[in-house]
Design an enzyme around this catalytic site. Structure first.
Site, PDB file in Angstrom:
ATOM      1  CG  HIS A   1      11.081 -14.292  12.713  1.00 24.36           C
ATOM      2  ND1 HIS A   1      10.945 -15.425  13.484  1.00 24.36           N
ATOM      3  CD2 HIS A   1      10.357 -14.504  11.591  1.00 24.36           C
ATOM      4  CE1 HIS A   1      10.177 -16.294  12.854  1.00 24.36           C
ATOM      5  NE2 HIS A   1       9.803 -15.756  11.707  1.00 24.36           N
TER       6      HIS A   1
ATOM      7  NE  ARG B   1     -10.635   7.054  -5.730  1.00 27.35           N
ATOM      8  CZ  ARG B   1     -11.865   6.605  -5.475  1.00 27.35           C
ATOM      9  NH1 ARG B   1     -12.631   7.241  -4.602  1.00 27.35           N
ATOM     10  NH2 ARG B   1     -12.338   5.529  -6.090  1.00 27.35           N
TER      11      ARG B   1
END
Length: 203
Positions: free
Chosen positions: A114, A182
């Site tokens: 929105h 990672r």
């Protein structure tokens, strides 16, 4: 340009437009019936996915209940996809899911947003940005993916994450906002949990 055309083009539009609501309600009715299927009614579940979804590959499974603004009509799903219960799709825009993707329980994928401008928001206006999820991705329980995000192939999104930006291939990413923790490494081929080894010879 009609409101429906504006929706398709990713512009700001009125989702309460009668043309849009009329088409959307058809899918909502079908979704209501889908969510009342028995666990044993596997063929009917497959029939729904192949009839309603924009695309659906082979060997896909969605545990009920399943929630979607358009019943999954804007969902493009590859093969071998598994979704645990309470998958929620705000599929006003399109959601592209690759092959062998897994969703934990209570995952939300949103394409609708929105305007920040309060005057436009007060009118109930919105816009949609498509979401892309690559092959062999695992999205953990209670994760939220926001509009416009791309998640790369082979990536794992940790439980409870809020994915607000693109995530690359071959990583473990977690948190709110979701960040790369990672890279997936050779160690992940050896151990499945902490220091517990994968016994591949017996799998």
């Amino acid at each position: 340009m009609t409101q429906y055309e504006r929706m398709v083009k990713g512009r700001i539009y009125d989702p309460a437009d009668p043309e849009i609501l009329n088409e959307q309600s058809t899918f909502q009715e079908k979704l209501w019936e889908f969510n009342r299927l028995r666990p044993s009614e596997k063929e009917k579940k497959q029939a729904y996915m192949h009839e309603v979804f924009a695309a659906c590959g082979d060997n896909c499974c969605i545990e009920l209940p399943f929630h979607a603004n358009w019943g999954g009509a804007h969902l493009h799903m590859g093969s071998g996809v598994y979704a645990n219960s309470n998958l929620t799709l705000v599929d006003d825009g399109h959601i592209y899911v690759g092959n062998q993707v897994m969703f934990g329980p209570n995952v939300t994928i949103a394409t609708a947003n929105h305007p920040i401008d309060p005057a436009l928001r007060a009118r109930g206006l919105q816009y949609n940005k498509d979401v892309y999820i690559g092959d062999n991705v695992w999205i953990g329980a209670n994760t939220v993916v926001v509009p416009g995000v791309h998640i790369g192939k082979n990536t794992v999104i940790g439980a409870g994450s809020v994915v607000t930006r693109d995530i690359p291939d071959n990583v473990v990413a977690v948190g709110n906002p979701c960040r790369v923790l990672r890279e997936i490494s050779e160690r992940d081929r050896l151990y499945f949990y902490k220091n517990e080894a994968i016994d591949r010879d017996e799998l």
